[in-house]
Design a protein around this motif. Sequence first.
Motif, PDB file in Angstrom:
ATOM      1  N   VAL A   5      18.377 -30.328 -15.728  1.00  0.00           N
ATOM      2  CA  VAL A   5      16.996 -29.950 -15.458  1.00  0.00           C
ATOM      3  C   VAL A   5      16.888 -28.451 -15.682  1.00  0.00           C
ATOM      4  N   ALA A   8      13.479 -24.298 -12.397  1.00  0.00           N
ATOM      5  CA  ALA A   8      13.515 -24.669 -10.979  1.00  0.00           C
ATOM      6  C   ALA A   8      12.208 -24.346 -10.279  1.00  0.00           C
ATOM      7  N   GLY A  12      10.454 -28.868 -11.902  1.00  0.00           N
ATOM      8  CA  GLY A  12      11.894 -29.056 -12.003  1.00  0.00           C
ATOM      9  C   GLY A  12      12.515 -29.535 -10.706  1.00  0.00           C
ATOM     10  N   ALA A  16      14.470 -32.965 -10.171  1.00  0.00           N
ATOM     11  CA  ALA A  16      15.870 -32.905  -9.726  1.00  0.00           C
ATOM     12  C   ALA A  16      16.084 -33.683  -8.438  1.00  0.00           C
ATOM     13  N   VAL A  26      22.978 -34.084 -11.145  1.00  0.00           N
ATOM     14  CA  VAL A  26      21.945 -33.168 -11.614  1.00  0.00           C
ATOM     15  C   VAL A  26      22.492 -31.742 -11.661  1.00  0.00           C
ATOM     16  N   LEU A  28      20.788 -28.064 -12.235  1.00  0.00           N
ATOM     17  CA  LEU A  28      19.510 -27.380 -12.289  1.00  0.00           C
ATOM     18  C   LEU A  28      19.735 -25.935 -12.704  1.00  0.00           C
ATOM     19  N   GLU A  30      18.012 -22.167 -13.869  1.00  0.00           N
ATOM     20  CA  GLU A  30      16.806 -21.365 -13.707  1.00  0.00           C
ATOM     21  C   GLU A  30      17.049 -19.958 -14.251  1.00  0.00           C
ATOM     22  N   LEU A 218      23.065 -25.795  -8.716  1.00  0.00           N
ATOM     23  CA  LEU A 218      21.993 -24.866  -9.066  1.00  0.00           C
ATOM     24  C   LEU A 218      22.607 -23.650  -9.729  1.00  0.00           C
TER      25      LEU A 218
END
Length: 414
Positions: A5, A8, A12, A16, A26, A28, A30, A218
């Motif tokens: 993804v 964020a 998003g 997610a 997942v 993520l 950004e 993340l």
Amino acid sequence: MKVHVVGAGLAGLGAATALAARGLTVELSEAAAQAGGRCRSYFDSQIGLVIDNGNHLVLSGNRAVRDYLALIGASDMLTGPAETRFPFVDLETGRAWTVRPNAGAVPWWILTPGRGVPGARFADFLGMAGLLRAKPGQRVDETIRCQGPVWDRLMRPFLLAALNAEPESASAELAAQVIRETLARGGAAYAPRVPTPGLAATFVNPALDYLEARGGALRLQRRLLKLRTRGERVTGLEFSDGPVEVGPRDRIVLAVPPWVAKELAPELTAPERFEGIVNGHFRVAIGPGPARIIGVLNGTVEWIFCFEDRISVTVSGANRLMNAEREDLARELWGDVSRALDLSPELPPWQVIKERRATFLATVDQQALRPAAQTPYSNLLLAGDWTATGLPATIEGALRSGARAAGLIQEAFA
């Protein structure tokens, strides 16, 4: 199988978390140093408080908001009055009133003294019904008569906030969908709700905790520079920290602003014109209690949000203000607030935030450019409030787009 993804923001995060709830892996990514996109909170040293970049009003009938907050365990983070009510003040006349719809779909409130729009007759409300018959390609002012007490004192301020565009020239298709999901369903569908204590605490931080608890990763300050493609598939992602191979079962959700999506995949269609929003924040102690929301007519300020430690204001359709000096804007905005709330005209500690490309311009031509979630690439999906959600660029639309992308990925492997 992994789902990448990219972006964020709320679209998003919505994708997610929905994917993580289905047990998928997942990652993520950004580009910024924090998640949330345009939905963020931060400590501002000028005002000495944690503030949101902007004021985001959601409504009790926003189903995607409700489902998202329930999923991430944050349903109790929205506050607002038990009864649907919208206080208004007209700075030109000094008149104040409160619109108090009844909960049900039969709108008996419109002609009840003390609950409706001052000066409005039944025919004024009936004239607004033409908007619900709008066809794609029509402007609002081609479907209804944009004048009279109901338009001036209710519909126009409501649609200006929802569309972030001058309502008269906006897409009637978008305006009609907003009305169908709110005003037409009765007061229970549009009770105002405010993220409390703020955007990050409500929409962002619980989502990140939810992802972490389910093994999601993340990666901040990680910008996507290029999509590597072969035929109808994306085979690799070139990030600022290095390349990533995309496996044959992997999927990608591109949840970035439209201008970034176009740079990465020029063959996509996307809105090309945008409208700004100005938000002002003033350090004024209001005291404990639920946030109060007040609509303002005939001023620069359109909506006032009264929190325990500050007063915040919003100006939609604000491209005209983008080149104004910030202190001049602060004084102009506070002038409206002080008159509306009968406060001292002396400017308190303040902050003004300009979002130059806050939303796509909600006109007929830009509405026609919004793409579906599916792309020419079999493993690449789009999410964002600028995609074809059927709604204007709102939190509700962003979260629906994320849920839609997640649903399509799940369907592909059902």
